[in-house]
Design a protein around this motif. Structure first.
Motif, PDB file in Angstrom:
ATOM      1  N   GLY A 110      12.751   3.555  -7.298  1.00 36.21           N
ATOM      2  CA  GLY A 110      13.871   2.767  -6.791  1.00 36.21           C
ATOM      3  C   GLY A 110      13.361   1.472  -6.183  1.00 36.21           C
ATOM      4  N   ASN A 111      14.003   1.041  -5.101  1.00 34.49           N
ATOM      5  CA  ASN A 111      13.546  -0.178  -4.423  1.00 34.49           C
ATOM      6  C   ASN A 111      12.817   0.146  -3.116  1.00 34.49           C
ATOM      7  N   ARG A 112      12.282   1.375  -3.039  1.00 36.43           N
ATOM      8  CA  ARG A 112      11.525   1.788  -1.854  1.00 36.43           C
ATOM      9  C   ARG A 112      10.202   1.019  -1.757  1.00 36.43           C
ATOM     10  N   PRO A 113       9.647   0.911  -0.554  1.00 35.51           N
ATOM     11  CA  PRO A 113       8.309   0.329  -0.418  1.00 35.51           C
ATOM     12  C   PRO A 113       7.279   1.183  -1.156  1.00 35.51           C
ATOM     13  N   LEU A 114       6.238   0.524  -1.651  1.00 33.38           N
ATOM     14  CA  LEU A 114       5.167   1.209  -2.376  1.00 33.38           C
ATOM     15  C   LEU A 114       3.882   1.171  -1.552  1.00 33.38           C
ATOM     16  N   ILE A 115       3.223   2.321  -1.458  1.00 34.45           N
ATOM     17  CA  ILE A 115       2.004   2.457  -0.664  1.00 34.45           C
ATOM     18  C   ILE A 115       0.885   2.934  -1.578  1.00 34.45           C
ATOM     19  N   GLY A 116      -0.329   2.453  -1.341  1.00 36.51           N
ATOM     20  CA  GLY A 116      -1.439   2.926  -2.153  1.00 36.51           C
ATOM     21  C   GLY A 116      -2.786   2.510  -1.608  1.00 36.51           C
ATOM     22  N   TYR A 117      -3.817   3.028  -2.243  1.00 37.50           N
ATOM     23  CA  TYR A 117      -5.206   2.629  -1.958  1.00 37.50           C
ATOM     24  C   TYR A 117      -5.679   1.843  -3.168  1.00 37.50           C
ATOM     25  N   TYR A 118      -6.187   0.632  -2.925  1.00 34.75           N
ATOM     26  CA  TYR A 118      -6.504  -0.299  -4.013  1.00 34.75           C
ATOM     27  C   TYR A 118      -5.222  -0.549  -4.804  1.00 34.75           C
ATOM     28  N   LEU A 119      -4.143  -0.765  -4.055  1.00 33.33           N
ATOM     29  CA  LEU A 119      -2.798  -0.874  -4.626  1.00 33.33           C
ATOM     30  C   LEU A 119      -2.663  -2.058  -5.590  1.00 33.33           C
ATOM     31  N   GLU A 120      -3.399  -3.114  -5.307  1.00 36.26           N
ATOM     32  CA  GLU A 120      -3.311  -4.303  -6.162  1.00 36.26           C
ATOM     33  C   GLU A 120      -3.624  -3.959  -7.616  1.00 36.26           C
ATOM     34  N   PHE A 121      -4.629  -3.090  -7.814  1.00 35.94           N
ATOM     35  CA  PHE A 121      -5.005  -2.674  -9.162  1.00 35.94           C
ATOM     36  C   PHE A 121      -3.894  -1.856  -9.812  1.00 35.94           C
ATOM     37  N   ASP A 122      -3.396  -0.845  -9.090  1.00 30.83           N
ATOM     38  CA  ASP A 122      -2.341   0.009  -9.649  1.00 30.83           C
ATOM     39  C   ASP A 122      -1.075  -0.787  -9.955  1.00 30.83           C
ATOM     40  N   MET A 123      -0.742  -1.741  -9.082  1.00 29.25           N
ATOM     41  CA  MET A 123       0.427  -2.584  -9.326  1.00 29.25           C
ATOM     42  C   MET A 123       0.223  -3.430 -10.579  1.00 29.25           C
ATOM     43  N   ALA A 124      -0.966  -3.972 -10.744  1.00 25.66           N
ATOM     44  CA  ALA A 124      -1.241  -4.805 -11.919  1.00 25.66           C
ATOM     45  C   ALA A 124      -1.107  -3.989 -13.199  1.00 25.66           C
ATOM     46  N   MET A 125      -1.606  -2.749 -13.162  1.00 20.96           N
ATOM     47  CA  MET A 125      -1.521  -1.887 -14.347  1.00 20.96           C
ATOM     48  C   MET A 125      -0.067  -1.520 -14.660  1.00 20.96           C
ATOM     49  N   MET A 126       0.718  -1.209 -13.630  1.00 14.55           N
ATOM     50  CA  MET A 126       2.118  -0.857 -13.852  1.00 14.55           C
ATOM     51  C   MET A 126       2.932  -2.067 -14.281  1.00 14.55           C
TER      52      MET A 126
END
Length: 204
Positions: A110-126
């Motif tokens: 949805g439009n919830r906040p996204l949390i992660g470790y090394y999130l920049e990489f996972d966001m780029a892949m998605m």
């Protein structure tokens, strides 16, 4: 101010109006922690093999509302790649097409906040999966747990080098490592890190 302008500008590039809700302000009290397993670390060439995500609400990890799926790669996985992510060809027998997986991910997040470790990489892949068919990168608010950890640690050792490796953070916060390395387990451990950091004023 700049963030609002950026969102407004991105909103104009949206190809599919059925996803306009992504740009609506999130007013709930949940967030989604997610992780990906990929064929490598090149965000322009490598592919997402699996996505794991879990919702958190306050101090609770909603494991009953977890998300995990495997995506079909466009080519055979290399032996070197398998050594890193431990995903074998037999694990992908019921994998789905990448775009279908990305749509399911959007429905879960949805439009919830996204949390992660090394999130920049996972966001780029998605975003590589998502942007071609909706026209924009995910506009969700992003929270990087290693950044939260750094901010608390730097107060103790302002001149020191801070080890931001995931295993180091887990040990420092006394969070047990879950047995099997996969996207969902990594997302759950990252959720534990995030929640613990919310209640720690200073790290020792």
């Amino acid at each position: 101010m700049f963030e609002n302008f950026k969102r407004s500008w991105c909103r104009r590039s949206l190809k599919d109006e059925s996803y306009a809700w992504l740009f609506e302000p999130y007013e709930g009290d949940e967030a989604v922690v997610f992780d990906t397993e990929t064929t490598g670390l090149n965000t322009k060439k490598d592919e997402v093999l699996s996505i794991g995500a879990v919702k958190i609400k306050g101090d609770k990890i909603l494991t009953s509302e977890s998300f995990e799926l495997f995506l079909k790669p466009s080519r055979e996985i290399s032996v070197e790649s398998i050594k890193i992510h431990h995903i074998r060809p037999c694990d992908l027998e019921n994998a789905i097409e990448p775009v279908e997986g990305a749509k399911k991910f959007l429905e879960f997040v949805g439009n919830r906040p996204l949390i992660g470790y090394y999130l920049e990489f996972d966001m780029a892949m998605m975003n590589r999966l998502i942007k071609p068919w909706i026209g924009v990168n995910l506009p969700n608010r992003q929270i990087e747990v290693s950044g939260l950890y750094f901010d608390k640690k730097i107060e103790l050792i302002p001149q020191g080098n801070i080890d931001l490796r995931f295993d180091t953070i887990l040990r420092d916060l006394n969070i047990p490592r879950m047995g099997q390395h996969n996207a969902l387990n990594d997302a759950i451990m990252t959720a534990m890190v995030y929640i613990k950091l919310q209640h720690i004023t200073k790290l020792h």
